[in-house]
Design a protein around this motif. Structure first.
Motif, PDB file in Angstrom:
ATOM      1  N   THR A 187      45.791  31.158  40.767  1.00  0.00           N
ATOM      2  CA  THR A 187      44.452  30.562  40.637  1.00  0.00           C
ATOM      3  C   THR A 187      44.528  29.186  39.979  1.00  0.00           C
ATOM      4  OG1 THR A 187      43.997  31.538  38.486  1.00  0.00           O
ATOM      5  CG2 THR A 187      43.502  32.903  40.413  1.00  0.00           C
ATOM      6  N   GLY A 188      43.365  28.549  39.798  1.00  0.00           N
ATOM      7  CA  GLY A 188      43.315  27.190  39.247  1.00  0.00           C
ATOM      8  C   GLY A 188      43.986  26.237  40.230  1.00  0.00           C
ATOM      9  N   ARG A 200      41.938  24.673  35.424  1.00  0.00           N
ATOM     10  CA  ARG A 200      41.388  25.942  35.924  1.00  0.00           C
ATOM     11  C   ARG A 200      40.402  25.704  37.062  1.00  0.00           C
ATOM     12  NH1 ARG A 200      38.337  30.573  32.336  1.00  0.00           N
ATOM     13  NH2 ARG A 200      37.038  31.381  34.004  1.00  0.00           N
ATOM     14  N   TYR A 201      39.561  24.684  36.938  1.00  0.00           N
ATOM     15  CA  TYR A 201      38.510  24.452  37.940  1.00  0.00           C
ATOM     16  C   TYR A 201      38.978  23.352  38.881  1.00  0.00           C
ATOM     17  CZ  TYR A 201      36.069  26.976  34.322  1.00  0.00           C
ATOM     18  OH  TYR A 201      35.718  27.913  33.391  1.00  0.00           O
ATOM     19  N   ASP A 206      35.921  29.392  40.989  1.00  0.00           N
ATOM     20  CA  ASP A 206      36.821  29.784  39.900  1.00  0.00           C
ATOM     21  C   ASP A 206      37.323  31.222  40.086  1.00  0.00           C
ATOM     22  OD1 ASP A 206      38.073  30.223  37.441  1.00  0.00           O
ATOM     23  OD2 ASP A 206      36.177  30.760  36.470  1.00  0.00           O
ATOM     24  N   THR A 208      40.001  32.398  38.816  1.00  0.00           N
ATOM     25  CA  THR A 208      40.600  32.884  37.565  1.00  0.00           C
ATOM     26  C   THR A 208      39.632  33.850  36.880  1.00  0.00           C
ATOM     27  OG1 THR A 208      41.622  30.706  37.347  1.00  0.00           O
ATOM     28  CG2 THR A 208      41.685  32.128  35.400  1.00  0.00           C
TER      29      THR A 208
END
Ligand code: FAD
Length: 474
Positions: A187-188, A200-201, A206, A208
């Motif tokens: 993720t991220g 992260r974004y 999102d 995560t």
């Protein structure tokens, strides 16, 4: 695991042994026994078999096997939670003990992140970062000697450093998760093949956040990427006492809002301070509540100034400067602070999130419960404490200690009333587990729960990961 021979009765024994090797698979009840409780009193079903993977590929193969055979699979970290989160609700499950997956994968100094395997314990991680000149924001739960990064981020743990940096989940930049179908998702910025894990974004929704706090129900976290910061050598400490809890909370809120403290801890009444630091308030008869503040900076003047401002705020709210014993002890005993409290007996916790303004209301309700059940007369002590957990809210850490088995029934009666009072007076648990789940399920809105179930169903159609969690115990 090799000294105690496997019974080899679990239907997946041979296939699991083919994946991880016989040394790391065991279904002997002697081994299983140490997987039947965490650090609270609650119990559930025994796992059917334990497997300790060493690599992501092994986790992937185990997940695929469980999915194909529709066998429940429960990830376990340090098994150090205090809500029974990792305990199976069904018989015959495969328990995936992540203890061997405890390496630091990379400290990426350019983008200030560290990527670790999910089974790494917080205490080791912060020591290893310290050697390299770095610190984490959130440092780990107070039980961070045993708690793992994967376990804590799966149950929204809160602890050291949270007052400034927020809960464990706030520090996460990226996750590597094995899904029920065996796919690996990063993720991220990990959505881009070969990209550094620095934000992260990025580009997409999102993902995560979908896996944070999931109690192991949506996948197995194999790697976690966390933000790091330059090590800050300069630490200042301050303890402040107040006549009333209301005054203490008003000052506490102001310090929290202004982001001044690395760690800010409130003890809500005299009994709580007496249980934590016996004798500390003996010379301060007028003091009922106190807080301990820690400021940490890379510059000594900044650290000093922050503590001066905290002191000014405390005094403006009628506070008294009590020196710095409690705050120094609190910070320097990191990860060993709570264990001596077991000398008071077995603990029953009601850890949860709460707006700081609602702390006095809870204390009023809990004090009525303590009085009604004559806890002190029965030798049952308490600690009502709050840790600043992000801007204007705190984690309320109200714990009673049953001194022996004979007092457990009474303590449990009071504790159950405390759990109700916690929810009724505006509290939200940050983890669920067996401790909170029935109460959480009673109060959750239907659209919220339905949405969770749709996500669960889409990601894990055979319901292999931690079945029944969030759907009721029965
Ligand atoms: C002395 C003491 C002090 C404590 N202080 C605090 C505190 O200050 N704050 C706090 O929040 N807690 C505290 N705790 C509780 C505990 O330390 C934390 O909750 C800790 O974060 C749990 O981590 P764990 O690795 O032991 O998780 P476990 O208990 O093993 O697992 C927790 C949950 O995460 C899931 N899980 C574990 N690993 C994975 C993975 N890799 N992928 C997906 N799901 C996974 C499990 O299935 C389970 O649902 C304390 C406990 C003790 C004994």
């Amino acid at each position: 695991m090799t000294i105690v021979k496997a019974s080899k009765k679990h239907p997946l024994y041979e296939e699991l042994a083919a994946i991880a090797g016989e040394d790391r698979v065991n279904d002997n009840q002697v081994i299983i026994s140490s997987y039947t409780q965490d650090a609270c009193h609650l119990t559930a079903e025994r796992p059917g078999i334990i497997v300790l993977p060493d690599t992501v590929e092994e986790v992937q193969a185990i997940v695929k096997l469980c999915n194909r055979t529709k066998t429940p699979l429960i990830p376990a970290g340090g098994r150090n939670g205090i809500c029974g989160a990792y305990l199976p609700r069904v018989k015959g499950s495969v328990m995936l003990d992540m203890a061997n997956m405890d390496k630091i994968v990379i400290i990426d100094e350019d983008v200030m992140t560290v990527t670790v395997e999910a089974g790494l314990r917080w205490a080791e991680l912060i020591h290893r970062l310290d050697e390299k000149g770095y610190k984490l924001g959130f440092r780990g739960p107070y039980g961070g000697n045993a708690g793992t990064v994967g376990g804590s981020t799966s149950i929204n743990s809160i602890g050291y450093g949270a007052s400034k940096y927020g809960p464990s989940t706030e520090g996460v930049v990226s996750l590597e998760v094995i899904l029920a179908n065996g796919n690996i998702i990063k993720t991220g910025t990990g959505w881009k093949e070969g990209a550094r894990l620095f934000a992260r974004y990025s580009s997409f929704h999102d993902l995560t956040g979908v896996f944070l706090g999931d109690h192991g129900t949506l996948g197995v976290k194999t790697k976690v990427t966390l933000k790091i910061y330059p090590k800050a050598e300069f630490i200042t400490y301050g303890d402040f006492g107040f006549r009333t809890l209301e005054d203490a909370c008003a000052a506490f809120l102001e310090v929290q809002k202004r982001g001044l403290a690395e760690e800010l801890n409130l003890l809500c009444d005299r009994q709580s301070t007496d249980t934590f630091f016996p004798g500390f308030l003996d010379r301060h008869h007028e003091i009922n509540a106190m807080f301990a503040a820690i400021a940490q900076e890379t510059d000594d003047q900044l650290a000093n100034r922050k503590m001066e401002i905290i002191r000014e705020i405390a005094l403006e709210h009628g506070g008294k400067d009590l020196g710095n014993f409690a705050s120094q002890m609190h910070w320097s005993e990191m990860f060993n602070l709570v264990q001596p409290l077991y000398n008071n007996g077995f603990w029953l916790n009601t850890c949860h999130l709460r707006p700081i303004t609602l702390v006095p209301e809870l204390m009023k309700r809990d004090l009525e419960i303590f009085k009604k059940h004559k806890l002190l007369k029965n030798g049952i002590k308490w600690i009502a404490s709050c840790l600043g957990a992000d801007r204007a809210f705190a984690t309320g850490w109200v714990t009673i200690f049953a001194p022996d088995k004979n007092k457990m029934e009474l303590a449990l009666k009071a504790w159950n009333e405390m759990l109700d009072a916690t929810i009724d007076s505006g509290g939200c648990p940050y983890w669920s587990g067996l401790l909170w789940e029935n109460r959480v399920l009673k109060t959750v809105s239907k659209p919220f729960l339905d949405t969770y179930k749709e996500i669960k169903n889409a990601l894990d159609p055979n319901n292999i990961f931690s079945p029944h969690v969030f759907e009721g115990v029965n």
